[in-house]
Scaffold this motif. Sequence first.
Motif, short mmCIF file in Angstrom:
data_model
loop_
_atom_site.label_atom_id
_atom_site.label_comp_id
_atom_site.label_asym_id
_atom_site.label_seq_id
_atom_site.Cartn_x
_atom_site.Cartn_y
_atom_site.Cartn_z
N HIS A 165 0.83 -1.20 0.00
CA HIS A 165 0.00 0.00 0.00
C HIS A 165 0.86 1.25 0.00
O HIS A 165 2.07 1.20 0.28
CB HIS A 165 -0.94 0.00 1.20
CG HIS A 165 -2.13 -0.90 1.00
ND1 HIS A 165 -3.17 -0.57 0.15
CD2 HIS A 165 -2.42 -2.12 1.52
CE1 HIS A 165 -4.05 -1.56 0.17
NE2 HIS A 165 -3.62 -2.50 0.99
N ALA A 166 0.23 2.38 -0.31
CA ALA A 166 0.97 3.63 -0.50
C ALA A 166 1.15 4.42 0.79
O ALA A 166 2.21 5.01 1.02
CB ALA A 166 0.29 4.50 -1.55
N ASP A 183 -4.34 3.16 4.06
CA ASP A 183 -4.78 2.49 2.83
C ASP A 183 -5.05 1.01 3.05
O ASP A 183 -5.97 0.44 2.44
CB ASP A 183 -3.75 2.66 1.70
CG ASP A 183 -3.63 4.09 1.22
OD1 ASP A 183 -4.64 4.83 1.31
OD2 ASP A 183 -2.54 4.47 0.75
N TYR A 199 -2.78 -2.70 -5.64
CA TYR A 199 -3.80 -1.95 -6.35
C TYR A 199 -3.91 -2.41 -7.81
O TYR A 199 -2.93 -2.92 -8.38
CB TYR A 199 -3.45 -0.46 -6.38
CG TYR A 199 -3.21 0.18 -5.04
CD1 TYR A 199 -4.28 0.55 -4.22
CD2 TYR A 199 -1.92 0.45 -4.61
CE1 TYR A 199 -4.05 1.17 -3.00
CE2 TYR A 199 -1.69 1.07 -3.39
CZ TYR A 199 -2.75 1.42 -2.59
OH TYR A 199 -2.53 2.02 -1.38
N ASP A 204 -4.61 -0.89 -11.79
CA ASP A 204 -3.92 0.23 -12.43
C ASP A 204 -4.62 1.57 -12.25
O ASP A 204 -4.06 2.62 -12.59
CB ASP A 204 -3.68 -0.04 -13.92
CG ASP A 204 -4.94 -0.44 -14.67
OD1 ASP A 204 -6.04 -0.39 -14.07
OD2 ASP A 204 -4.83 -0.80 -15.85
N GLY A 248 -5.46 2.60 -9.19
CA GLY A 248 -4.99 3.09 -7.90
C GLY A 248 -6.10 3.64 -7.03
O GLY A 248 -6.00 4.75 -6.52
N HIS A 296 -0.73 5.83 -5.23
CA HIS A 296 -1.38 4.53 -5.43
C HIS A 296 -1.03 3.97 -6.81
O HIS A 296 -0.75 2.78 -6.96
CB HIS A 296 -2.90 4.66 -5.30
CG HIS A 296 -3.39 5.00 -3.94
ND1 HIS A 296 -4.68 4.72 -3.53
CD2 HIS A 296 -2.79 5.61 -2.89
CE1 HIS A 296 -4.85 5.13 -2.28
NE2 HIS A 296 -3.71 5.69 -1.88
N VAL A 297 -1.09 4.83 -7.80
CA VAL A 297 -0.76 4.39 -9.16
C VAL A 297 0.70 3.95 -9.23
O VAL A 297 1.03 2.92 -9.83
CB VAL A 297 -1.06 5.51 -10.17
CG1 VAL A 297 -0.61 5.11 -11.57
CG2 VAL A 297 -2.55 5.86 -10.17
N HIS A 336 1.11 0.59 -7.73
CA HIS A 336 0.70 -0.47 -8.66
C HIS A 336 1.84 -0.84 -9.60
O HIS A 336 2.14 -2.03 -9.79
CB HIS A 336 -0.52 -0.01 -9.47
CG HIS A 336 -0.76 -0.85 -10.69
ND1 HIS A 336 -1.35 -2.09 -10.64
CD2 HIS A 336 -0.44 -0.63 -12.00
CE1 HIS A 336 -1.39 -2.61 -11.86
NE2 HIS A 336 -0.85 -1.75 -12.70
N GLU A 388 -4.72 -8.23 -7.87
CA GLU A 388 -5.12 -6.83 -7.90
C GLU A 388 -6.49 -6.65 -7.26
O GLU A 388 -7.40 -7.46 -7.47
CB GLU A 388 -5.16 -6.32 -9.34
CG GLU A 388 -3.81 -6.34 -10.03
CD GLU A 388 -3.88 -5.81 -11.45
OE1 GLU A 388 -2.85 -5.31 -11.93
OE2 GLU A 388 -4.96 -5.91 -12.08
N SER A 447 -10.51 -1.17 -7.96
CA SER A 447 -10.70 0.21 -7.51
C SER A 447 -12.17 0.58 -7.52
O SER A 447 -12.64 1.33 -6.65
CB SER A 447 -9.94 1.17 -8.43
OG SER A 447 -8.55 1.02 -8.29
#
Length: 285
Positions: free
Chosen positions: A19-20, A24, A158, A160, A162, A169-170, A173, A189, A192
Motif C-alpha cells: 500500500h501507499a 490504505d 492496487y 492500475d 490506484g 497509489h498508481v 501499482h 489486484e 478500484s
Amino acid sequence: MTTDPWLLLEDAATVLAVHAHPDDESLSTGALLASLAGAGTRVELLTATRGEEGEVVPGSVPPEDTRPLEQIRDAEIDAATSILGIAARCMLGTAPALAAGVAPRTYRDSGMQWIREGLAGPSDTAGEDSFTHRPLEEAVDDLVALIQERRPDTVIGYDDEGTYGHPDHVRAHHVTAAACARTGTPMIEVSSAPDPAADAGFTWRDHPGVADVVRRAVDSYRTQLTVVGWADEEQSAGGTESAGGTESAGGIKSTTAGEKTGISIRHVGGQDDVVLLRTGLRVRG
C-alpha cells in the motif's frame, strides 16, 4: 498457475499486501486482510510512504502532542495493523524492504489534488524525494528485496487505477507489478471500482464476521478521517432495498442476512465515503 485469485489466497501460507500510505491497508483491503489473518494466513504489509503530506482532522492531535506528523501516523498504523491481525509490517526503503548495499531511503508522500469529484491527480508541490519522483527502479529494487527475503506466496496490490487515482497509489501499482514480474510472484489486484465492468475480470466475495474489526482499524486513523457509522444505517434511513439484498456503494449488495455491508466515513477534506466489507480481486496476467 490458477487464474482464480481466491484459490490462490486459500492455498497461500503467507501473503504480502503493498500500500501507499498509512490507512490504505484498512480502507482498501481491511476486510480482506482481516479475513485472511482470521483464517490463519500470515499477512504482512509494506507501506511506501508515511503520509507526511496529508491534512489533519481538526482537534485530533492534542496541543501538547508535539510529535512530527509521520510519528503520529506511525502510531496509527501500528494500532490498525494490530487490530487487523497483520503479522509484520515494514516501510519501503527500510530493511528488509531495501536493496542490498544501499543506504536506507525515504519515499515521501507525493501529495495530491482533486481533478474532479472522486479522482485525484498529482500535486504541484511534490519534491524530488517523493514516491512519484524518485526513480521507479529504486522502489522496484527495494520491493524485490523484501519479496526475496519473505517469499510470500502471493502479493496483493492496487489495480492500475490506484483506487481513486492518487499518484502514489498508481506508482505503487507499477512498482508491485514490476517486482512481482521480476521475482515470478503472483500478483492479485484489488478492484478500484465498487462496480467494475463485467469484462474487467474481478471476482467478488463478502467477508462475514469482520465488520467490527475493520471499523476499529479504520477508527485508528483519527488524524485522517472520522467514522460516521454503518452504511446500512444510512441506507435504512434513506436508501433502497432490493430482493437481492441491501444496496451498498456502487450497487454492490450484501446477500448475507444480518451482515454489515460497509462503514461510512468522512475524509479530512470533507468527502463522504464507504469502506466496503467485500472485495473484488483478479490475478494480474
